[in-house]
Design a protein around this motif. Structure first.
Motif, PDB file in Angstrom:
ATOM      1  N   GLN A  59       7.029-101.836 -21.862  1.00  0.00           N
ATOM      2  CA  GLN A  59       5.899-102.078 -22.755  1.00  0.00           C
ATOM      3  C   GLN A  59       5.468-103.546 -22.716  1.00  0.00           C
ATOM      4  N   ASN A  60       6.041-104.297 -21.774  1.00  0.00           N
ATOM      5  CA  ASN A  60       5.756-105.721 -21.584  1.00  0.00           C
ATOM      6  C   ASN A  60       6.158-106.578 -22.791  1.00  0.00           C
ATOM      7  N   ARG A  61       7.173-106.129 -23.529  1.00  0.00           N
ATOM      8  CA  ARG A  61       7.699-106.916 -24.645  1.00  0.00           C
ATOM      9  C   ARG A  61       8.826-107.808 -24.134  1.00  0.00           C
ATOM     10  N   THR A  62       8.939-108.992 -24.704  1.00  0.00           N
ATOM     11  CA  THR A  62      10.097-109.845 -24.446  1.00  0.00           C
ATOM     12  C   THR A  62      11.109-109.523 -25.533  1.00  0.00           C
ATOM     13  N   LEU A  63      12.296-109.132 -25.114  1.00  0.00           N
ATOM     14  CA  LEU A  63      13.348-108.671 -26.030  1.00  0.00           C
ATOM     15  C   LEU A  63      14.558-109.591 -25.940  1.00  0.00           C
ATOM     16  N   VAL A  64      15.389-109.523 -26.959  1.00  0.00           N
ATOM     17  CA  VAL A  64      16.659-110.238 -26.953  1.00  0.00           C
ATOM     18  C   VAL A  64      17.715-109.295 -27.530  1.00  0.00           C
ATOM     19  N   GLY A  65      18.914-109.357 -26.975  1.00  0.00           N
ATOM     20  CA  GLY A  65      19.983-108.494 -27.469  1.00  0.00           C
ATOM     21  C   GLY A  65      21.332-109.175 -27.406  1.00  0.00           C
ATOM     22  N   ALA A  66      22.271-108.663 -28.216  1.00  0.00           N
ATOM     23  CA  ALA A  66      23.644-109.171 -28.239  1.00  0.00           C
ATOM     24  C   ALA A  66      24.546-108.139 -28.903  1.00  0.00           C
ATOM     25  N   HIS A  67      25.860-108.251 -28.618  1.00  0.00           N
ATOM     26  CA  HIS A  67      26.873-107.379 -29.225  1.00  0.00           C
ATOM     27  C   HIS A  67      27.309-107.929 -30.579  1.00  0.00           C
TER      28      HIS A  67
END
Length: 169
Positions: A59-67
């Motif tokens: 969807q052309n989103r910039t995402l961030v993730g972590a545990h």
């Protein structure tokens, strides 16, 4: 980019505990906090146990993730829209937690790329960045991985310490 991201730790001795157990975004020039989102229970051994990874989706989103290390509870990988962290995670996935292993992203593998998450039980997950759904069945790599995972030319490189380097395709 113009946003710095940090994942924070425990809250055993703070009051108020505003930014503990949180994904926090900051202006890199001024270190001003832009947004944050807190997960987990107060006064528990629950904190983010991995470095945040920034990636994109179909969807052309910039995402961030972590545990999030969740003490006695189930640990999850949380994913946020980078510019809307205050709204909370757009998806979360129980992958358990393997501290000491950085996740990886390959923008060329699949629609929107593929996020590679190293979870508990020595398990490698390949997921759709937009939803957290499996791109393929999770794989047990047989040994604890360490440091950074690398992705290049369709190959995944895992440092398994004394067990050596494992290369997957």
């Amino acid at each position: 980019g113009s946003i710095l991201v940090a994942a924070t730790g425990e809250d055993y001795s703070c009051n108020p505990c505003t930014y503990v157990r949180s994904i926090v975004t900051m202006d890199p020039a001024t270190m001003t906090i832009l947004q944050s989102n807190k997960q987990g229970a107060d006064n528990a051994d629950q904190d983010f146990g991995s470095t945040p990874i920034i990636f994109h989706d179909s969807q052309n989103r910039t995402l961030v993730g972590a545990h999030l290390k969740a003490g006695g509870s189930t640990p999850y990988f949380f994913t946020y829209v980078l510019t809307d962290v205050n709204s909370g995670p757009i998806w979360q996935r129980n992958t358990s937690l393997s501290t000491g292993m950085m996740d990886a992203y390959d923008p060329t593998f699949g629609s929107g790329g593929t996020l590679f998450i190293f979870g508990g039980g020595n398990t490698l997950y390949a997921v759709d960045p937009a939803s957290g759904q499996d791109r393929w069945t999770p794989v047990n790599v047989g040994s604890q991985a360490h440091a950074n995972m690398a992705v290049a030319n369709g190959l995944i490189f895992l440092n398994l310490g004394s067990s050596g380097l494992q290369i997957r395709s």
